[in-house]
Design a protein around this motif. Structure first.
Motif, PDB file in Angstrom:
ATOM      1  N   GLN A  61      28.601 -44.193 -20.543  1.00 32.60           N
ATOM      2  CA  GLN A  61      28.089 -43.734 -19.252  1.00 32.60           C
ATOM      3  C   GLN A  61      28.386 -44.726 -18.131  1.00 32.60           C
ATOM      4  O   GLN A  61      28.152 -44.421 -16.956  1.00 32.60           O
ATOM      5  CB  GLN A  61      26.575 -43.513 -19.345  1.00 32.60           C
ATOM      6  CG  GLN A  61      26.168 -42.483 -20.380  1.00 32.60           C
ATOM      7  CD  GLN A  61      24.661 -42.349 -20.502  1.00 32.60           C
ATOM      8  OE1 GLN A  61      23.960 -42.151 -19.519  1.00 32.60           O
ATOM      9  NE2 GLN A  61      24.154 -42.451 -21.727  1.00 32.60           N
TER      10      GLN A  61
ATOM     11  N   GLN B 251      25.621 -45.322 -27.492  1.00 36.81           N
ATOM     12  CA  GLN B 251      25.407 -44.085 -26.732  1.00 36.81           C
ATOM     13  C   GLN B 251      25.436 -44.318 -25.220  1.00 36.81           C
ATOM     14  O   GLN B 251      25.811 -43.416 -24.461  1.00 36.81           O
ATOM     15  CB  GLN B 251      24.070 -43.459 -27.136  1.00 36.81           C
ATOM     16  CG  GLN B 251      24.061 -42.923 -28.548  1.00 36.81           C
ATOM     17  CD  GLN B 251      22.711 -42.367 -28.968  1.00 36.81           C
ATOM     18  OE1 GLN B 251      22.285 -42.535 -30.104  1.00 36.81           O
ATOM     19  NE2 GLN B 251      22.029 -41.692 -28.072  1.00 36.81           N
TER      20      GLN B 251
ATOM     21  N   TRP C  29      31.687 -41.285 -26.920  1.00 38.88           N
ATOM     22  CA  TRP C  29      32.656 -41.270 -25.823  1.00 38.88           C
ATOM     23  C   TRP C  29      33.137 -39.858 -25.510  1.00 38.88           C
ATOM     24  O   TRP C  29      33.312 -39.489 -24.344  1.00 38.88           O
ATOM     25  CB  TRP C  29      33.821 -42.214 -26.137  1.00 38.88           C
ATOM     26  CG  TRP C  29      33.408 -43.648 -26.014  1.00 38.88           C
ATOM     27  CD1 TRP C  29      32.826 -44.435 -26.968  1.00 38.88           C
ATOM     28  CD2 TRP C  29      33.500 -44.467 -24.843  1.00 38.88           C
ATOM     29  NE1 TRP C  29      32.558 -45.691 -26.478  1.00 38.88           N
ATOM     30  CE2 TRP C  29      32.963 -45.742 -25.172  1.00 38.88           C
ATOM     31  CE3 TRP C  29      33.994 -44.267 -23.556  1.00 38.88           C
ATOM     32  CZ2 TRP C  29      32.898 -46.798 -24.258  1.00 38.88           C
ATOM     33  CZ3 TRP C  29      33.938 -45.312 -22.637  1.00 38.88           C
ATOM     34  CH2 TRP C  29      33.400 -46.552 -22.984  1.00 38.88           C
TER      35      TRP C  29
ATOM     36  N   HIS D 147      31.368 -37.161 -25.952  1.00 40.21           N
ATOM     37  CA  HIS D 147      30.213 -36.501 -25.342  1.00 40.21           C
ATOM     38  C   HIS D 147      30.130 -36.796 -23.844  1.00 40.21           C
ATOM     39  O   HIS D 147      29.613 -35.978 -23.071  1.00 40.21           O
ATOM     40  CB  HIS D 147      28.931 -36.957 -26.042  1.00 40.21           C
ATOM     41  CG  HIS D 147      27.680 -36.328 -25.507  1.00 40.21           C
ATOM     42  ND1 HIS D 147      27.340 -35.013 -25.770  1.00 40.21           N
ATOM     43  CD2 HIS D 147      26.680 -36.829 -24.711  1.00 40.21           C
ATOM     44  CE1 HIS D 147      26.195 -34.729 -25.168  1.00 40.21           C
ATOM     45  NE2 HIS D 147      25.779 -35.810 -24.519  1.00 40.21           N
ATOM     46  N   ASN D 148      30.652 -37.956 -23.456  1.00 38.11           N
ATOM     47  CA  ASN D 148      30.619 -38.345 -22.045  1.00 38.11           C
ATOM     48  C   ASN D 148      31.959 -38.115 -21.340  1.00 38.11           C
ATOM     49  O   ASN D 148      32.273 -38.771 -20.346  1.00 38.11           O
ATOM     50  CB  ASN D 148      30.182 -39.801 -21.923  1.00 38.11           C
ATOM     51  CG  ASN D 148      28.699 -39.973 -22.180  1.00 38.11           C
ATOM     52  OD1 ASN D 148      27.877 -39.789 -21.300  1.00 38.11           O
ATOM     53  ND2 ASN D 148      28.349 -40.324 -23.418  1.00 38.11           N
ATOM     54  N   HIS D 149      32.752 -37.194 -21.898  1.00 39.95           N
ATOM     55  CA  HIS D 149      33.944 -36.657 -21.233  1.00 39.95           C
ATOM     56  C   HIS D 149      35.104 -37.639 -21.112  1.00 39.95           C
ATOM     57  O   HIS D 149      35.910 -37.540 -20.194  1.00 39.95           O
ATOM     58  CB  HIS D 149      33.572 -36.109 -19.844  1.00 39.95           C
ATOM     59  CG  HIS D 149      32.358 -35.236 -19.841  1.00 39.95           C
ATOM     60  ND1 HIS D 149      32.310 -34.032 -20.514  1.00 39.95           N
ATOM     61  CD2 HIS D 149      31.124 -35.424 -19.288  1.00 39.95           C
ATOM     62  CE1 HIS D 149      31.112 -33.491 -20.364  1.00 39.95           C
ATOM     63  NE2 HIS D 149      30.375 -34.304 -19.632  1.00 39.95           N
TER      64      HIS D 149
END
Length: 336
Positions: A93, A89, A114, A116-118
Motif C-alpha cells: 500500500q 499486507q 501485492w 491484491h493491491n494492483h
C-alpha cells in the motif's frame, strides 16, 4: 485436487498448522497428532508469565523493545508490528502500481498481498533474478527461502539492492527463518534507502501465537508504515515477552545448536527412508516427489501432519520436538 486440498480451497491461502482441520478430515483426535507442518521451533523459548499490570495498560513505545530488538538484529531503525504478516499486507500500500518479482517457489502471502493491491507480480526462480531485475521495481526474497531453503550471499543481495535503489526500487528480504544462521542476515544494512528486512519471533523463538515481528528499514519508510498501521499493533504482554526473549542470549545459543543438529538429523532420517531432501533450513527439510500428495495422505492417516505443496509437488517436514516424536516419524516413514 485431493481431499485435503479441497478442504483448504476456501478463498484464502493455505498454510501449515491447520491441525483442527486435519483432525476432522482424518478422524484422529487433536491430541494424537504430530504436527510437522509449520516450520516453527517446537522447542521454543520457555514462555514466562507477563506481569499482571501488562494486561491493563496500553502498549507504550517508550519501553525497551526497540532498543533490545535493535541490539539483537544489529539495526539502527525498526518498527514492531503484529507479526511480519502485518508488514507483508501493508507494504504494497506504500507504492504506486509497480512491477514486483517474487522468489518462487516461496511464501505465497507475498504474491497475494501485492496482487491484491494492483501491482504486476511475477514469480521468479533464483536463476532468473538477474535477467528480470532491469524491469523490476520491487524484488522480494525469502531468506532462507521457504520451502526450498535457498540462501544468497550478503554481497549478492546488496548488489541487487544497489541496482534497484538507483531507480527508487525496493529489495524486501523476509528473514523469518534466518535466526539460526544470523551471519546470513542483511538486517544491519537497512539504513540504506529501499532495503527492507522483515523479522519475526514466530519461527526461532516459537512465539508464533504472540504475533510479534519487526520491519527494519529507513526511518521515513517506517514512519509511513507506522501511520498506516496505527497505534498499539503489538500488545503490552507480547512486547514484554519479546523483550525477555530477545535478551536471552544463553537460550538463543543453545537453540541455534539444537536446530542445526536436528535439521541434519531430519535430513538423514528422510534419506534413509528414500525421501532425500532437495533443500532445507535449520527449521525444516523439503522433499520433492511426484507422489507427495500420496505420502502426505499416508502420513496423515498415521496422525502426522506435514506441509503439502502442489507446485512443485513436494512436502515440507518440520522438526520433531521430542525423542518419542522422532521415533514415531521413523516408524511412520518405514510403513510407506
Amino acid at each position: 485436487m485431493n481431499a485435503w486440498q479441497q478442504l483448504n480451497h476456501h478463498g484464502s491461502l493455505h498454510h501449515g498448522g491447520r491441525l483442527r482441520a486435519a483432525a476432522t478430515r482424518f478422524a484422529i483426535p487433536l491430541e494424537n497428532w504430530l504436527d510437522l507442518s509449520t516450520g516453527i521451533n517446537a522447542n521454543g523459548w520457555p514462555v514466562r508469565t507477563p506481569p499482571a499490570s501488562s494486561w491493563v495498560r496500553l502498549p507504550e513505545e517508550e519501553d525497551e523493545l526497540n532498543t533490545v530488538a535493535n541490539r539483537y538484529y544489529g539495526t539502527e531503525f525498526l518498527l514492531p508490528v503484529a507479526g511480519s504478516q502485518a508488514a507483508i499486507q501493508a507494504l504494497p500500500q506504500l507504492r504506486a502500481p509497480s512491477h514486483v518479482s517474487v522468489l518462487s517457489p516461496g511464501y505465497a502471502e507475498h504474491v497475494h498481498a501485492w496482487k491484491h493491491n494492483h501491482h504486476t507480480v511475477s514469480a521468479v526462480t533464483p536463476e532468473q533474478i538477474d535477467i528480470v531485475l532491469p524491469n523490476t521495481d520491487v524484488l522480494i526474497i525469502i531468506h532462507p527461502n521457504n520451502p526450498t531453503g535457498e540462501v544468497f550471499s550478503i554481497t549478492q543481495l546488496l548488489n541487487w539492492h544497489a541496482q534497484l535503489a538507483l531507480r527508487g526500487g525496493w529489495l524486501i528480504v523476509d528473514e523469518a527463518f534466518i535466526d539460526a544462521t544470523p551471519a546470513l542476515s542483511i538486517a544491519s544494512h537497512t539504513a540504506k534507502p529501499g532495503l527492507i528486512v522483515l523479522r519475526s519471533l514466530g519461527k526461532f523463538f516459537g512465539l508464533a501465537g504472540a504475533r510479534v515481528g519487526f520491519v527494519c528499514a529507513q526511518p521515513q519508510l517506517l514512519m509511513t508504515l507506522n501511520n498506516l498501521l496505527g497505534p498499539w499493533t503489538v500488545s503490552t504482554p507480547a512486547r514484554w515477552m519479546a523483550i525477555q526473549a530477545l535478551q536471552d542470549k544463553n537460550w538463543q545459543e543453545k537453540a541455534r545448536q539444537r536446530l542445526l543438529q536436528d535439521s541434519q538429523r531430519l535430513h538423514s532420517l528422510l534419506s534413509q527412508h528414500h525421501f532425500p531432501p532437495h533443500g532445507g533450513s535449520a527449521f525444516f527439510q523439503w522433499v520433492c516427489s511426484a507422489k507427495a500428495s500420496d505420502v502426505f495422505e499416508k502420513l496423515a492417516a498415521q496422525g502426522i501432519l506435514t506441509r503439502l505443496f502442489s507446485e512443485p509437488s513436494s512436502l515440507r517436514f518440520g522438526l520433531p520436538a521430542t525423542e518419542a516424536d522422532w521415533q514415531r516419524l521413523d516408524k511412520a516413514l518405514a510403513q510407506i
